[in-house]
Design a protein around this motif. Structure first.
Motif, PDB file in Angstrom:
ATOM      1  N   ARG A  30     -38.248  18.563 -21.636  1.00 35.52           N
ATOM      2  CA  ARG A  30     -38.803  17.393 -22.318  1.00 35.52           C
ATOM      3  C   ARG A  30     -40.312  17.315 -22.108  1.00 35.52           C
ATOM      4  NH1 ARG A  30     -37.158  12.127 -19.568  1.00 35.52           N
ATOM      5  NH2 ARG A  30     -38.934  12.782 -18.297  1.00 35.52           N
ATOM      6  N   GLU A  31     -40.744  17.545 -20.883  1.00 35.67           N
ATOM      7  CA  GLU A  31     -42.175  17.473 -20.584  1.00 35.67           C
ATOM      8  C   GLU A  31     -42.955  18.570 -21.297  1.00 35.67           C
ATOM      9  OE1 GLU A  31     -42.243  17.536 -16.332  1.00 35.67           O
ATOM     10  OE2 GLU A  31     -41.689  15.412 -16.147  1.00 35.67           O
ATOM     11  N   ALA A  32     -42.267  19.657 -21.650  1.00 34.00           N
ATOM     12  CA  ALA A  32     -42.904  20.737 -22.406  1.00 34.00           C
ATOM     13  C   ALA A  32     -42.836  20.502 -23.914  1.00 34.00           C
ATOM     14  CB  ALA A  32     -42.251  22.074 -22.047  1.00 34.00           C
ATOM     15  N   GLY A  33     -42.275  19.354 -24.327  1.00 29.46           N
ATOM     16  CA  GLY A  33     -42.174  19.043 -25.747  1.00 29.46           C
ATOM     17  C   GLY A  33     -41.033  19.737 -26.454  1.00 29.46           C
ATOM     18  N   LEU A  34     -40.011  20.157 -25.699  1.00 27.48           N
ATOM     19  CA  LEU A  34     -38.922  20.947 -26.267  1.00 27.48           C
ATOM     20  C   LEU A  34     -37.608  20.181 -26.390  1.00 27.48           C
ATOM     21  CD1 LEU A  34     -39.683  24.239 -24.317  1.00 27.48           C
ATOM     22  CD2 LEU A  34     -40.070  23.821 -26.762  1.00 27.48           C
ATOM     23  N   MET A  35     -37.622  18.894 -26.091  1.00 32.55           N
ATOM     24  CA  MET A  35     -36.451  18.034 -26.241  1.00 32.55           C
ATOM     25  C   MET A  35     -36.826  16.819 -27.080  1.00 32.55           C
ATOM     26  SD  MET A  35     -33.574  18.966 -24.434  1.00 32.55           S
ATOM     27  CE  MET A  35     -33.727  20.717 -24.825  1.00 32.55           C
ATOM     28  N   THR A  36     -35.846  16.232 -27.747  1.00 34.90           N
ATOM     29  CA  THR A  36     -36.078  15.011 -28.504  1.00 34.90           C
ATOM     30  C   THR A  36     -36.518  13.901 -27.557  1.00 34.90           C
ATOM     31  OG1 THR A  36     -34.409  15.601 -30.153  1.00 34.90           O
ATOM     32  CG2 THR A  36     -35.002  13.273 -29.976  1.00 34.90           C
TER      33      THR A  36
END
Length: 202
Positions: A30-36
């Motif tokens: 998520r912190e890498a922008g890879l989760m909704t």
């Protein structure tokens, strides 16, 4: 509708990893922008099948949550090798699953498979068997549907010999890294894939 807690519980059950490990991996992705992402609490957005595809890619390669963003970067964009799907013996599958015979990447292939399993509704399934595998030491992903293997690998479509040498150098360095760290291929079978897909059923 799948919220974060349900998503983490479901992915833990399907992969055999602990809730804690999945939760930390989710946070890393998520912190890498890879989760909704979005609002928290009751207004939090629903998780989608692409989230599951990326989490599964990580889980097939590593059980270290911190590896998540790098693993997804290395494997999610592997390109379908269309040249391996030529011939009339693929016509019946091509008619049912046309999207799998168009150019796409590994994470999209997993997303399509999860969505197809949901669309079937369990009655007279077109997908009789399926599996997802990552051979990390070779940097390839494989999706099997009804005994047909869709192979995903790095694409060396570069404009100059210098670019090609650079890409090859990067490939061999990355392959050596995974060969040192990952001792075997990992694979999920139809039961686990159906369990993941069921989370997103309407």
């Amino acid at each position: 509708m799948v919220k974060t807690t349900q998503f983490i519980d479901g992915m833990a059950g399907a992969t055999g990893l602990s809730d804690k490990t999945i939760r930390v991996a989710y946070r890393s992705l998520r912190e890498a922008g890879l989760m909704t992402t979005g609002a928290r609490g009751v207004n939090a957005p629903d998780m989608v099948s692409m989230d599951a595809a990326r989490m599964l890619i990580w889980a097939l390669v590593s059980d270290r949550p911190a590896d998540g963003p790098q693993v997804v970067a290395d494997f999610a964009g592997l390109a379908l090798q269309l040249d391996l799907l030529e011939g009339s013996h693929f016509d019946s599958l091509r008619a049912v699953f046309p999207g799998f015979f168009e150019p796409h990447c590994f994470e999209t292939g997993i997303e399509m498979l999860l969505n197809l399993l949901n669309a079937e509704g369990g009655a007279d399934p077109v997908i009789e068997d399926c599996a997802i595998e990552i051979r990390s030491s070779d940097l390839i992903g494989i999706i099997e549907i009804n005994s047909v293997s869709f192979v995903y690998a790095l694409s060396f479509d570069h404009g100059s010999q210098g670019d090609l040498r650079s890409a090859n150098s990067g490939f061999f360095a990355k392959r050596s890294e995974y060969q040192r760290r990952i001792k075997q291929s990992r694979r999920v079978e139809v039961e686990e894939i159906e369990e993941i897909a069921a989370m997103f059923a309407e």
